[in-house]
Design an enzyme around this catalytic site. Structure first.
Site, PDB file in Angstrom:
ATOM      1  N   GLU A   1      31.663   5.907  75.604  1.00 51.97           N
ATOM      2  CA  GLU A   1      30.930   6.993  74.873  1.00 51.97           C
ATOM      3  C   GLU A   1      31.642   8.056  75.321  1.00 51.97           C
ATOM      4  OE1 GLU A   1      28.695   6.950  73.542  1.00 51.97           O
ATOM      5  OE2 GLU A   1      27.444   4.683  73.516  1.00 51.97           O
TER       6      GLU A   1
ATOM      7  N   TYR B   1      27.392  -6.405  67.309  1.00 50.48           N
ATOM      8  CA  TYR B   1      26.982  -5.325  68.755  1.00 50.48           C
ATOM      9  C   TYR B   1      25.538  -5.432  68.994  1.00 50.48           C
ATOM     10  CZ  TYR B   1      27.486  -1.217  71.222  1.00 50.48           C
ATOM     11  OH  TYR B   1      27.370  -0.465  71.948  1.00 50.48           O
TER      12      TYR B   1
ATOM     13  N   TRP C   1      31.120   5.468  66.644  1.00 48.06           N
ATOM     14  CA  TRP C   1      31.260   4.651  67.510  1.00 48.06           C
ATOM     15  C   TRP C   1      32.055   3.133  66.671  1.00 48.06           C
ATOM     16  CZ3 TRP C   1      30.772   3.225  72.314  1.00 48.06           C
ATOM     17  CH2 TRP C   1      31.234   1.367  72.714  1.00 48.06           C
TER      18      TRP C   1
END
Length: 202
Positions: free
Chosen positions: A48, A26, A56
């Site tokens: 988000e 990522y 996350w």
């Protein structure tokens, strides 16, 4: 505390890559790369919002499930979701089953459609909030900024939800509106180079 880590491939990365095994990819292929695609911007702002109060990594591991559940974050399609879709999504164990966040994503899809009519594109709108580089703090020392506060306030005025200043700062970091790769990270100079050649949407 160090802001970098050395990976198994010998590359120096932002230290948060150490917190999960799937973060290297990522970090190396997405985080901080400037984005001008409306659908990707909408996806990120939704994810988000779903992350609020969570990690996350939790969202990243479920991202494909979210994409399947939310029509690949095509906001024109999501804007047409009904109360029945909300109930369906609340039964989907592959995503975060939080009614407020699900309803916010659908609401924000409707607001995104309005923004297209008003601003031409989501990208044109969001990139107007790119801060001057002289105003950007030392990488990874802040969780909000004057620009993320301003963006949050403007979106809330337009009716968007789950778009607080911290959420918007994370959005700006990830979508490349700032280069928040830490000093010493092998990607920081590459992102600087990409940002220099990136054509800002208008």
């Amino acid at each position: 505390m160090t802001k970098t880590t050395i990976g198994s491939d010998g590359k120096c990365r932002c230290a948060w890559c150490d917190t999960a095994p799937d973060f290297d990819v990522y970090h190396d292929t997405e985080w901080g790369f400037p984005v001008a695609d409306d659908q990707r911007l909408f996806e990120k702002i939704c994810l988000e919002g779903f992350q609020s109060g969570l990690s996350w990594r939790t969202i990243l591991t479920k991202r494909e499930n979210f994409r399947a559940a939310f029509a690949d974050f095509d906001f024109h399609k999501v804007a047409k979701f009904t109360d029945q879709d909300v109930e369906r999504l609340l039964q989907n164990a592959g995503i975060i089953r939080h009614r407020g966040k699900i309803e916010a994503a659908i609401n924000n899809a409707k607001r995104a459609c309005e923004m297209i009519e008003q601003e031409g594109s989501l990208a044109a709108y969001f990139w107007r909030f790119e801060p001057d580089e002289k105003e950007v703090a030392v990488p990874q020392t802040m969780s909000t900024s004057p620009t993320s506060v301003a963006l949050s306030k403007d979106l809330k005025k337009r009716g968007w939800k789950f778009v607080g200043p911290t959420t918007m700062f994370a959005f700006m970091q990830a979508m490349g509106l700032i280069n928040d790769h830490t000093e010493g990270c092998f990607l920081r100079p590459k992102i600087d180079e990409i940002r220099r050649s990136f054509i800002r949407p208008t």
